[in-house]
Design a protein around this motif. Structure first.
Motif, mmCIF file in Angstrom:
data_model
loop_
_atom_site.group_PDB
_atom_site.id
_atom_site.type_symbol
_atom_site.label_atom_id
_atom_site.label_comp_id
_atom_site.label_asym_id
_atom_site.label_seq_id
_atom_site.Cartn_x
_atom_site.Cartn_y
_atom_site.Cartn_z
ATOM 1 N N VAL A 156 -63.399 90.338 35.368
ATOM 2 C CA VAL A 156 -62.313 90.176 34.226
ATOM 3 C C VAL A 156 -62.014 88.945 33.867
ATOM 4 N N GLY A 181 -60.312 86.241 36.500
ATOM 5 C CA GLY A 181 -60.357 87.263 37.530
ATOM 6 C C GLY A 181 -60.408 86.504 39.078
ATOM 7 N N GLU A 213 -66.809 95.783 34.225
ATOM 8 C CA GLU A 213 -65.386 95.629 33.758
ATOM 9 C C GLU A 213 -64.990 96.273 32.187
ATOM 10 N N VAL A 225 -64.636 94.688 29.830
ATOM 11 C CA VAL A 225 -63.858 93.689 28.860
ATOM 12 C C VAL A 225 -64.182 93.521 27.786
ATOM 13 N N HIS A 245 -58.353 91.728 40.400
ATOM 14 C CA HIS A 245 -58.187 91.472 38.649
ATOM 15 C C HIS A 245 -57.181 90.228 38.790
#
Ligand code: GLV
Ligand code: MN
Ligand code: MN
Length: 406
Positions: free
Chosen positions: A83, A86, A125, A127, A379
């Protein structure tokens, strides 16, 4: 009896080497399908090639390396993206442990009659493109329709990102033939406090929570911040704030359910403009499907009430769903015995985080997971894991592989 001693020192060095790719302060930003993720894959591929692995990259951007004999392989590994800002262990430590399990098997001169394949998944993830578990979804035939057309915040599609990485741009080509894998085993940090509190180094995962995630858009009316009376506003951000508070209450009202709004964008985004539009992410999870559905229902009810009260229009976009996934029962038993052989009495745990193992299991591949004790949550750059615990996980994994492939 455990296979042999994997090296905690080598694990620490490799985890540190991966953490340097995309390093930001104490943490890591290594988003999916970026040059940083690609470099992490290349580094892991180099380690595996040095171990005699036959390395390949698939059309989704996942990297694999196979060792051992013929037949259907046991796949082991985790993801190499992170992330934003992260930690250095989520995903990466699982891949390092998988490589270390191969090191251990080689040092013990275990002959692998059945192949072992290590995987580094791409973009777990989700993202960048909003598509969690992307790489394993491609490999296990679980990509949503039109996945390649999904775009990041700059309008770059998955297809274009893959092409920029030298691939053809069609992740569906990464589909692993159904029935061609014997099993999938994923080592991963626990990402929560339970093992540390119990004083245990490892756990075996029973079930992974169900996940629904997508975007909510609240449309109001853009106006002047100084001249528009409060009673006449249709403020999209103020309405979104009420809705976000209602979402938190809806999840808190159900045992073990969680809901998170982690990302928000306001248009046009100026201090002297009443916001005309607000879009935010929504992530709902629970160990029971009915609780995920109940939270989503409560969100819709709250949104409809706010639309009436505040004169806005709220839409819940397409929600991507991963169902509650029970991992393979016989692998669970095998992994607990393997942990015991590595000297660890491993309890069973439910996972609140999503994992690529879900896609394997949902595609009919028996899947199992070993959790490694971690501290500092996850995270976040505070993530921490002891390489000696990771070495225990590698020993357990090597033991399980000896049983499955030796
Ligand atoms: C991945 O870490 C997830 O659980 O979203
Ligand atoms: Mn992870
Ligand atoms: Mn994660």
């Amino acid at each position: 009896m455990a296979v042999i001693g994997p090296s905690a020192r080598r694990i620490a060095e490799r985890a540190a080497a991966l953490a340097r790719i995309g390093a930001v302060g104490e943490g890591v930003t290594r988003l999916g399908l970026t040059p940083e993720e690609r470099r992490a894959h290349a580094l892991v591929a180099r380690w595996l090639a040095e171990l005699g692995g036959r390395v390949r990259r698939d059309e989704a951007g996942n990297v694999f390396a196979r060792v051992g004999g013929g037949g259907s392989p046991v796949l082991i590994g985790s993801h190499l993206d992170s992330v934003p800002e992260g930690g250095r262990y989520d995903g990466a430590l699982g891949v390092v442990v998988a490589v270390e399990a191969l090191e251990a098997l080689r040092a013990a001169k275990v002959v692998l009659r059945r192949p072992v394949e290590v995987v580094g998944w791409a973009d777990e993830e989700g993202v960048r493109f909003g598509l969690g578990l992307y790489g394993s979804s491609a490999a296990f035939g679980r990509l949503p329709a039109q996945a390649a057309e999904r775009t990041d915040a700059r309008g770059v599609s998955i297809r274009e990102a893959l092409r920029a990485l030298g691939l053809r741009g069609d992740p569906a080509r990464a589909r692993i033939r159904k029935g061609s894998l014997r099993a999938y085993i994923e080592p991963h940090i626990e990402q929560g406090p339970r093992l540390a509190r119990q004083g245990r180094a490892l756990a075996v995962v029973t079930t992974i929570v169900g996940i629904a995630h997508g975007r909510v858009t609240v449309r109001g009316r853009q106006d002047h911040a100084g001249t528009t009376p409060m009673s006449e506003r249709r403020d999209a951000l103020a309405a979104a704030a009420d809705l976000i508070a209602a979402i938190a209450r809806a999840a808190a009202a159900r045992r073990d359910a969680v809901a998170t709004v982690g990302e928000i964008a306001v248009r046009p985004g100026a201090k002297n403009v009443v916001p005309g539009e607000c879009a935010f992410s929504l992530d709902v999870r629970a160990p029971r499907e009915r609780d995920v559905a109940a939270v989503l229902r409560a969100v819709r009810v709250a949104a409809a009430a706010l639309d009436r009260e505040r004169g806005v229009r709220t839409s819940l976009g397409r929600m991507d769903r991963v169902p509650v996934t029970a991992l393979d029962r016989s692998l669970r038993g095998l992994l607990r015995r393997a942990c015991a052989a590595a000297g660890v009495d491993a309890p069973e745990l439910v996972s609140g985080a999503g994992h690529d193992a879900m896609n394997a299991q949902l595609d009919g591949v028996p899947a199992g997971m070993i959790f490694i004790r971690s501290r500092g949550g996850s995270h976040s750059p505070r993530e921490a894991a002891d390489p000696r615990d990771a070495a225990r996980a590698a020993a357990a994994l090597a033991e399980a592989l000896r049983e499955l492939c030796g």
